[in-house]
Design an enzyme around this catalytic site. Structure first.
Site, PDB file in Angstrom:
ATOM      1  CG  HIS A 104       3.078  11.387   1.964  1.00  0.00           C
ATOM      2  ND1 HIS A 104       3.996  10.377   1.872  1.00  0.00           N
ATOM      3  CD2 HIS A 104       1.837  10.661   1.710  1.00  0.00           C
ATOM      4  CE1 HIS A 104       3.434   9.159   1.462  1.00  0.00           C
ATOM      5  NE2 HIS A 104       2.112   9.267   1.682  1.00  0.00           N
ATOM      6  CG  ASP A 116      -1.996   2.343   5.340  1.00  0.00           C
ATOM      7  OD1 ASP A 116      -2.719   2.141   4.492  1.00  0.00           O
ATOM      8  OD2 ASP A 116      -0.729   1.936   5.321  1.00  0.00           O
ATOM      9  CG  ASP A 150      -1.510   9.167  -0.106  1.00  0.00           C
ATOM     10  OD1 ASP A 150      -2.224   7.853  -0.483  1.00  0.00           O
ATOM     11  OD2 ASP A 150      -0.102   8.965  -0.007  1.00  0.00           O
ATOM     12  CD  GLU A 175      -2.500   5.433  -3.741  1.00  0.00           C
ATOM     13  OE1 GLU A 175      -2.550   6.424  -3.363  1.00  0.00           O
ATOM     14  OE2 GLU A 175      -2.179   4.303  -2.918  1.00  0.00           O
ATOM     15  CD  GLU A 181      -0.155   2.670  -0.539  1.00  0.00           C
ATOM     16  OE1 GLU A 181       0.540   2.794  -1.797  1.00  0.00           O
ATOM     17  OE2 GLU A 181      -0.060   3.504   0.280  1.00  0.00           O
ATOM     18  CD  GLU A 182       1.009   6.108   2.717  1.00  0.00           C
ATOM     19  OE1 GLU A 182       2.026   6.074   2.246  1.00  0.00           O
ATOM     20  OE2 GLU A 182       0.073   6.728   2.014  1.00  0.00           O
ATOM     21  CG  HIS A 241      -3.651   3.148   1.233  1.00  0.00           C
ATOM     22  ND1 HIS A 241      -3.426   4.190   2.188  1.00  0.00           N
ATOM     23  CD2 HIS A 241      -3.516   3.729  -0.094  1.00  0.00           C
ATOM     24  CE1 HIS A 241      -2.744   5.086   1.374  1.00  0.00           C
ATOM     25  NE2 HIS A 241      -2.958   4.857   0.227  1.00  0.00           N
TER      26      HIS A 241
END
Length: 397
Positions: A366, A75, A106, A169, A140-141, A73
């Site tokens: 994150h 995003d 990520d 991931e 995805e997030e 992903h």
């Protein structure tokens, strides 16, 4: 710039502010990397009423089998307090051997490295003896409604079939090469509401406090444990995640009380058997008079959250062996085969082909100052390239 450079690839992707649901230019940048390598690229926008439309990308090189998919992903989560960042979150600056930026680990870093690995494979050996595809979402997030699950459906309806998938991931807790994810626990959420009778706190006999009933019910969900774990999974675990009575007054017994919960469950359960066990526990606890002496059973209802995630485990020896041996050859360590952690889009892919996950070290994902060691980008690219070589050699034999 060529696509063989994972650092340049990652800097390009990070400089695209693709906070869910915004595409932010990230898929356009990825398209520009893949098209010169010979990939046929499709951009697929998925929609569902009440949700944001999401742009996704599917790219394929080759038409024959065996067919290896890489999934991920572009995003990213919001940056939080941008002033707290040492380096701007979308500048992709390098300092002291680390590349800073939202999505560095990520998981734009994993995408950047796999692109570089494919480019190097083509440069060294030509296109693979089979097909490689990229399945990349921008959702995805977020709620994951208009992302991987719909892109897989779109591709399958057009005849796409895959023999194996690697999701990029960040799976490593401490060092690159620590861990491959070969499965994931399931996830089931719900909300319990207990209905009482509002009244004055000084006159409890004239009311029926739903908090007492809610305490009974939530206690029954947390104890005893659901199981002791299995050979491949840790014990199932339920957490109460919210408690609410909607009552700002300290001298008023509320009319209702609710609690939300989430359980991560192993292969001792299915969604159906787990729901049945939860309902059994609630029914038994509702009549427990310990906190409600002299009262009838607590009145309650339960609402299940949409789209539970099912537990899965990949046992494809060729896929796991090819990746494990590549990690050992390049990084010099034997990876643990794990099913720990949260859910990922592998939960959707497992319905189409065997899937494992391996990427960067996830310690800063994150967080403010999300970053990756530049050396790790080169190492991961080498692991991916070795994996590609070995998987096609094994799958084609």
């Amino acid at each position: 710039m060529t696509a063989t450079d994972p650092v340049a690839n990652l800097q390009t992707l990070i400089r695209c502010p693709s906070v869910t649901p915004a595409e932010g230019g990230a898929l356009t940048a990825l398209d520009a990397m893949l098209t010169p390598l010979g990939f046929t690229v499709d951009r697929v926008t998925a929609r569902e009423e009440g949700t944001a439309a999401i742009e996704n990308l599917y790219a394929r090189l080759g038409r024959d089998g065996p067919h290896l998919m890489f999934a991920g992903h572009t995003d990213v989560v919001p940056v939080g307090d941008e002033a707290a960042w040492t380096h701007p979150p979308f500048a992709a600056e390098i300092s002291n051997g680390e590349l800073f930026g939202r999505g560095a680990v990520d998981m734009k870093g994993g995408i950047a490295c796999f692109v570089a690995a494919v480019a190097r494979h083509i440069e060294k050996s030509g296109p693979p003896a089979g097909s490689i595809s990229f399945l990349v979402t921008g959702d995805e997030e977020g709620p994951a409604i208009n992302g991987t699950i719909k892109l897989l459906q779109w591709a399958a309806e057009r005849g796409e079939r895959w023999d194996a998938c690697l999701v990029g991931e960040p799976t490593n807790p401490d060092r690159l090469g620590d861990m491959i994810k070969i499965g994931r626990r399931g996830s089931l959420s719900g909300k319990i509401t207990v209905h009482g009778v509002q009244g004055h706190a000084a006159y409890p006999h004239l009311a029926d406090n739903p908090v007492r009933g809610l305490l009974q019910l939530t206690q029954a969900l947390m104890d005893p444990p659901f199981d002791g774990g299995t050979d491949d999974f840790q014990p199932s675990n339920l957490e109460v995640t919210t408690v609410d009575v909607g009552n700002p007054a300290t001298n008023v017994i509320p009319a209702k009380a609710s609690a939300s919960f989430n359980i991560r469950f192993n292969d001792s359960w299915t969604v159906e058997t787990l729901r049945a066990e939860i309902l059994r526990r609630l029914e038994a606890a509702a009549g427990n008079g310990q906190l409600r002496p002299g009262r009838p059973p607590a009145k309650y209802d339960i609402v299940w959250a949409d789209r539970p995630s099912h537990v899965f485990l990949t046992r494809n020896n060729a896929l796991i062996a090819s990746l494990s041996s590549a990690i050992e050859s390049v990084a010099g360590r034997s990876p643990a085969l794990s099913t720990t952690g949260g859910t990922s889009d592998a939960r959707f892919i497992k319905d189409y082909c065997p899937v494992v996950e391996f990427g960067l070290v996830g310690q800063t994902m994150h967080m403010v100052d999300e970053r990756v060691a530049v050396a790790d980008l080169e190492t991961l690219t080498a692991i991916y390239q070795t994996f590609i070589d070995r998987w096609f050699a094994h799958a084609g034999s």
